[in-house]
Scaffold this motif. Structure first.
Motif, mmCIF file in Angstrom:
data_model
loop_
_atom_site.group_PDB
_atom_site.id
_atom_site.type_symbol
_atom_site.label_atom_id
_atom_site.label_comp_id
_atom_site.label_asym_id
_atom_site.label_seq_id
_atom_site.Cartn_x
_atom_site.Cartn_y
_atom_site.Cartn_z
ATOM 1 N N ALA A 194 0.856 -1.174 0.037
ATOM 2 C CA ALA A 194 0.201 0.090 -0.150
ATOM 3 C C ALA A 194 1.004 1.272 0.054
ATOM 4 O O ALA A 194 0.619 2.138 -0.634
ATOM 5 N N GLU A 195 1.982 1.060 0.879
ATOM 6 C CA GLU A 195 2.891 2.309 0.824
ATOM 7 C C GLU A 195 3.441 2.787 -0.835
ATOM 8 O O GLU A 195 3.626 3.670 -0.804
ATOM 9 N N LYS A 196 3.993 1.478 -1.340
ATOM 10 C CA LYS A 196 4.545 1.656 -2.459
ATOM 11 C C LYS A 196 3.630 2.184 -3.589
ATOM 12 O O LYS A 196 4.064 2.942 -4.505
ATOM 13 N N LEU A 197 2.124 1.970 -3.652
ATOM 14 C CA LEU A 197 1.173 2.394 -4.437
ATOM 15 C C LEU A 197 0.585 3.647 -3.985
ATOM 16 O O LEU A 197 -0.211 4.274 -4.996
ATOM 17 N N ALA A 198 0.981 4.313 -3.013
ATOM 18 C CA ALA A 198 0.578 5.509 -2.702
ATOM 19 C C ALA A 198 0.853 6.643 -3.630
ATOM 20 O O ALA A 198 2.058 6.654 -4.178
ATOM 21 N N PRO A 199 0.132 7.794 -3.771
ATOM 22 C CA PRO A 199 -1.155 7.814 -3.256
ATOM 23 C C PRO A 199 -2.361 6.946 -4.249
ATOM 24 O O PRO A 199 -2.239 7.123 -5.320
#
Length: 418
Positions: A194-199
């Motif tokens: 999820a962090e890598k795909l943010a935002p």
């Protein structure tokens, strides 16, 4: 147009049977452009079935009910639903009766009079032909809303849905298109992904994105609803492009791909062969690989070397390695992989040695510890993992981690200059 699925049967409520019908129907309805808003499970109780139908009619345009159409006393669905929709009386359908008789004749078994009752259908319902069984499906209508009632046997239900219901639904979906596309990842936790795909809003300008974690990895489901197929596909492609730009190294496949399928395709593409040496997984990895049709083209053999003696005798693991380091160790995993490759003359070999649990762990090597060895044409290496305490889950995770290591090695081999 929205739908609700009602699964009927006491066996579903007591956990005797897993409700696979509902998940399959949800997928098929989505493909037809009809979103499922609710799924309900009720027992073989007339009052409960009537209550479920009453509620469903207030919140869905189309209802699919499965189960309870058999010939025995506990199969009450046809009677209850017929009364609910005031679609009686029951009349004999000669076509259905002839079909039932033909089934029993073909099987060379006597037909019970109770089976003739299955040819009795409500006068006010449409018969949905069941080519694979004796209980026909039924389609009811009330105030512009429809309810399809089908057998609970998956083989029969799926055939009726495909041939009878899908054309009916597509005509009434008003051109709405629903697309679900799954991007499959491994080697990264849900929160880290999820962090890598943010935002996430950057992706969700095109779709709705869902994270679906399991012990096989994290699936990313892209969902798009639109009025044109081409537009939906463009939105799916745009969302996937952003995901790959941020996390491509963790992506191994899409939709129905399994890691063993993808690994098998890469082995075929590289004209490479594989051998396995399994200890704690007991042949699970070989089982998964040989579930794939055509695996004989690349899978040569598997050694289940559960005991120390088997590791020594079949793979040539030196006794001093086990005496000094133990069977669950980096040196042992390296020796197992090298031995399997040498004995089979394969291009690649994977070895798994660990402690699945729930017993057998120590402070130095707790339950969930596994060493995975990999012998490739270039090198022999090993990697340590630590999972949890559940034996069956650990075995699955050990096998998945081994496939992931092999996938990465094969992926790297595609880019090794000659």
């Amino acid at each position: 147009m929205t739908a609700e699925i009602i699964a009927i049967g006491d066996e579903l409520l007591i956990g005797q049977i897993v409700n696979t019908n509902a998940s399959w129907l949800g997928e098929q309805l989505g493909r037809a452009g009809v979103p499922v808003r609710f799924m309900t499970t009720v027992g073989d109780n007339g009052e409960d079935i009537r209550a479920a139908l009453q509620i469903a009619l207030t919140r869905a345009d189309f209802i699919i009910a499965t189960g309870g159409l058999g010939p025995t006393h506990d199969d009450i669905t046809k009677k209850v639903v017929t009364e609910f929709f005031e679609a009686g009386p029951l009349v004999r359908d000669d076509g259905v009766l002839a079909h039932i008789k033909n089934i029993f004749t073909r099987r060379n078994i006597p037909m019970s009079p109770v089976n003739e009752e299955q040819a009795m259908v409500p006068r006010g319902a449409k018969v949905l032909w069941n080519a694979n069984g004796t209980a026909p499906g039924l389609l009811f209508e009330k105030n512009g809303k429809h309810c399809a009632v089908m057998p609970g046997v998956p083989f029969e239900m799926k055939a009726i849905t495909t041939t009878e219901l899908m054309p009916f639904l597509r005509e009434r979906a008003n051109g709405q298109v629903i697309r679900h596309h799954t991007v499959k990842t491994f080697g990264i936790a849900e929160s880290s992904l999820a962090e890598k795909l943010a935002p996430i809003a950057e992706i969700e300008q095109y779709c709705k994105l869902a994270f679906l974690p399991s012990y096989f990895g994290v699936n990313l489901r892209i969902s798009v609803t639109g009025n044109a197929s081409e537009e939906a596909e463009r939105h799916v492609a745009a969302a996937e492009k952003i995901i790959l730009a941020k996390a491509a190294k963790y992506v191994y496949g899409y939709n129905d791909d399994s890691l063993e399928e993808v690994v098998g395709r890469k082995l075929k593409e590289q004209n490479a062969t594989l051998a396995l040496a399994e200890s704690c997984t007991g042949g699970l990895l070989a089982h998964r690989l040989t579930n794939i049709s055509g695996s004989s083209e690349y899978f040569l053999r598997g050694y289940v070397t559960y005991s120390n003696a088997a590791k020594i005798e079949l793979l040539g693991v030196p006794e001093e390695i086990i005496a000094q380091h133990g069977a669950v160790s980096e040196p042992c995993a390296l020796a197992m992989a090298a031995g399997a490759k040498k004995m089979s003359n394969s291009d690649y070999a994977v070895a798994i040695t660990g402690i699945a649990g729930p017993s057998g762990g120590t402070p130095e090597k707790p339950v969930g510890t596994v060493w995975i060895g990999l012998a490739s044409p270039q090198r022999v290496s090993a990697k340590h993992f630590l999972f949890m305490n559940d034996r069956i889950v650990n075995k699955e995770r050990f096998a998945q981690a081994a496939l992931a290591m092999l996938y990465r090695a094969l992926h790297e081999a595609e880019y090794v200059p000659e």
